[in-house]
Write a protein that holds these residues in place. Sequence first.
Motif, short mmCIF file in Angstrom:
data_model
loop_
_atom_site.label_atom_id
_atom_site.label_comp_id
_atom_site.label_asym_id
_atom_site.label_seq_id
_atom_site.Cartn_x
_atom_site.Cartn_y
_atom_site.Cartn_z
N GLY A 1 -0.35 -0.56 11.43
CA GLY A 1 -0.05 0.61 10.60
C GLY A 1 1.22 1.32 11.03
N LYS B 1 14.21 -2.14 6.55
CA LYS B 1 13.07 -2.58 7.37
C LYS B 1 12.69 -4.02 7.03
CE LYS B 1 10.89 1.94 7.72
NZ LYS B 1 10.90 2.50 6.38
N LYS C 1 7.85 3.62 16.89
CA LYS C 1 8.32 4.86 16.26
C LYS C 1 7.45 6.05 16.66
CE LYS C 1 8.38 5.89 11.42
NZ LYS C 1 8.36 5.26 10.09
N TYR D 1 -4.06 0.84 -4.62
CA TYR D 1 -2.86 1.42 -4.00
C TYR D 1 -2.26 2.44 -4.96
CZ TYR D 1 -3.59 -2.33 -0.66
OH TYR D 1 -4.16 -3.19 0.27
N ILE E 1 0.82 -9.98 6.36
CA ILE E 1 1.24 -8.98 5.37
C ILE E 1 1.88 -7.83 6.14
CG2 ILE E 1 0.51 -7.66 3.36
CD1 ILE E 1 -2.21 -9.03 3.53
N TRP F 1 0.85 -1.20 0.00
CA TRP F 1 0.00 0.00 0.00
C TRP F 1 0.89 1.25 0.00
CZ3 TRP F 1 -4.17 1.08 4.36
CH2 TRP F 1 -5.08 2.05 3.90
N TRP G 1 0.94 7.39 2.76
CA TRP G 1 2.02 6.98 3.67
C TRP G 1 3.21 7.90 3.44
CZ3 TRP G 1 1.07 3.64 7.43
CH2 TRP G 1 0.03 2.72 7.28
N GLY H 1 -2.14 -5.18 8.46
CA GLY H 1 -2.04 -4.28 9.62
C GLY H 1 -1.33 -4.90 10.80
N1 LIG Z 1 -7.30 -5.62 2.36
C1 LIG Z 1 -7.27 -4.43 2.89
O1 LIG Z 1 -8.30 -3.74 3.01
C2 LIG Z 1 -5.97 -3.90 3.40
C3 LIG Z 1 -5.97 -2.79 4.27
C4 LIG Z 1 -4.74 -2.34 4.75
C5 LIG Z 1 -3.57 -2.96 4.36
N2 LIG Z 1 -3.60 -4.02 3.48
C6 LIG Z 1 -2.33 -4.68 3.04
O2 LIG Z 1 -1.56 -5.00 4.16
C7 LIG Z 1 -0.30 -4.34 4.09
C8 LIG Z 1 0.16 -4.01 5.49
O3 LIG Z 1 -0.67 -3.05 6.07
P1 LIG Z 1 -0.17 -1.59 6.33
O4 LIG Z 1 0.93 -1.30 5.38
O5 LIG Z 1 -1.38 -0.74 6.31
O6 LIG Z 1 0.33 -1.58 7.82
P2 LIG Z 1 1.41 -2.36 8.70
O7 LIG Z 1 2.10 -3.43 7.95
O8 LIG Z 1 0.72 -2.69 9.98
O9 LIG Z 1 2.44 -1.16 9.01
C9 LIG Z 1 3.14 -0.50 8.01
C10 LIG Z 1 3.96 0.59 8.67
O10 LIG Z 1 5.01 0.01 9.45
C11 LIG Z 1 6.25 0.59 9.09
N3 LIG Z 1 7.31 -0.42 9.26
C12 LIG Z 1 7.40 -1.65 8.71
N4 LIG Z 1 8.51 -2.28 9.14
C13 LIG Z 1 9.13 -1.43 9.98
C14 LIG Z 1 10.33 -1.50 10.74
N5 LIG Z 1 11.11 -2.60 10.76
N6 LIG Z 1 10.69 -0.42 11.49
C15 LIG Z 1 9.92 0.69 11.52
N7 LIG Z 1 8.76 0.82 10.82
C16 LIG Z 1 8.39 -0.24 10.06
C17 LIG Z 1 6.08 1.04 7.66
O11 LIG Z 1 6.99 2.06 7.38
P3 LIG Z 1 7.36 2.60 5.92
O12 LIG Z 1 6.07 2.65 5.13
O13 LIG Z 1 7.91 3.93 6.24
O14 LIG Z 1 8.39 1.66 5.35
C18 LIG Z 1 4.63 1.51 7.67
O15 LIG Z 1 4.57 2.82 8.19
C19 LIG Z 1 -0.54 -3.16 3.14
O16 LIG Z 1 0.65 -2.66 2.58
C20 LIG Z 1 -1.45 -3.80 2.15
O17 LIG Z 1 -0.72 -4.61 1.24
C21 LIG Z 1 -4.78 -4.50 3.03
#
Ligand SMILES: NC(=O)c1ccc[n+]([C@@H]2O[C@H](COP(=O)([O-])OP(=O)(O)OC[C@H]3O[C@@H](n4cnc5c(N)ncnc54)[C@H](OP(=O)(O)O)[C@@H]3O)[C@@H](O)[C@H]2O)c1
Length: 319
Positions: free
Chosen positions: A207, A285, A213, A57, A277, A21, A28, A203
């Motif tokens: 998020g 990261k 952080k 996305y 995910i 995303w 983001w 998630g």
């Molecule tokens: N089906 C749906 O409706 C739906 C909804 C939401 C999400 N999704 C999918 O699920 C994925 C994951 O959800 P999400 O991206 O919303 O949230 P998430 O994985 O819970 O969190 C992502 C956040 O964590 C940060 N992060 C990741 N690894 C890190 C580390 N080692 N140290 C510090 N910060 C770190 C990322 O930073 P940076 O971005 O700065 O790297 C980003 O800000 C999405 O990308 C998408 O593919 C699906």
Amino acid sequence: MEYTELGKTQLHVSRMCLGTWGIGGAGWDLYSDECRMDAIKAAVDCGINFIDTAPAYNGGRAEKYIGQVLHKLGVRKEVILATKCGNEFINGKYIRCGAADKIMRECEESLHNLKTDYIDVYLVHWPDPNVPMEETMDALNTLKKQGKILHIGVSNFTKEQIEEAEKYCDIEVYQPQYSMVDRKGEQLIQWAYAQRIGVMTYGTLGGGILTGKYRELKAYAVNDNRNRFYPYFKEPLFSKVMILLRTMDQISMERNVPLTQIALNWALQKPFISSCIIGAQSRDKIEENCKVFEWKLNSDEIQLLEQALKEYTECMDEL
Ligand SMILES: NC(=O)c1ccc[n+]([C@@H]2O[C@H](COP(=O)([O-])OP(=O)(O)OC[C@H]3O[C@@H](n4cnc5c(N)ncnc54)[C@H](OP(=O)(O)O)[C@@H]3O)[C@@H](O)[C@H]2O)c1
């Protein structure tokens, strides 16, 4: 990396799935194109063979980055691609679109963006209350018969909606939100797992709030996903998460591991989750997150976390 079967699909997926995303570049923090594309390569280098994306996305931008990187690396066939339909991103707004003609068009665009002639897992992103379920699921059946998609899934559906969808097609994958700070769907996820539906949860890091952080309440832009989509970045939940972080800090110090790995470890130990995910946009990261497979939280630590989560969960239940 650990691998597992994704429900009854016979797909052998990594238990960490790359979320894209953020990589799409809307809602983001912004990174350079090079950094985002290197993040996708880093995931492949680390043994992640499962990538989640969606045309929503940033209007297909995430899909385009993935298509370019996999094409350049020549690894399309080694990677299991999950993308979605039924949720368009137009002028900064997400619009549900479960109509058959739109799904057929979206699928063609995704195939083009991803530089591929098949999609491994095709999910309905959000249910569209204005379109009969039969019409949406029939469109997916047609795409499956045409060989353009291999497995059908749904995201953000209730149990009733999954059962309704199953009247028209075989649902093989479910994508709900699940993490320490959002366990609302746990019973439904366990039910799906028992039906041999592969479960890929999003998630996992709440998020980003579970990375440690974010320690101070901050106002985010209107379209920022930390403002719009994830509720923990605001009160009353924010201060409850900060209490949880204290326990995570304690484990982090004792184990010498980052908080991120504690949140991932907690989720990955759930037997009903096939793959978590994780959204991340930089190589460092992704490499750090993959180290989660080198250790395991013990039962005392899990109990400590559960204890710390009590107040948070009560507060969330009241909302
Ligand atoms: N089906 C749906 O409706 C739906 C909804 C939401 C999400 N999704 C999918 O699920 C994925 C994951 O959800 P999400 O991206 O919303 O949230 P998430 O994985 O819970 O969190 C992502 C956040 O964590 C940060 N992060 C990741 N690894 C890190 C580390 N080692 N140290 C510090 N910060 C770190 C990322 O930073 P940076 O971005 O700065 O790297 C980003 O800000 C999405 O990308 C998408 O593919 C699906």
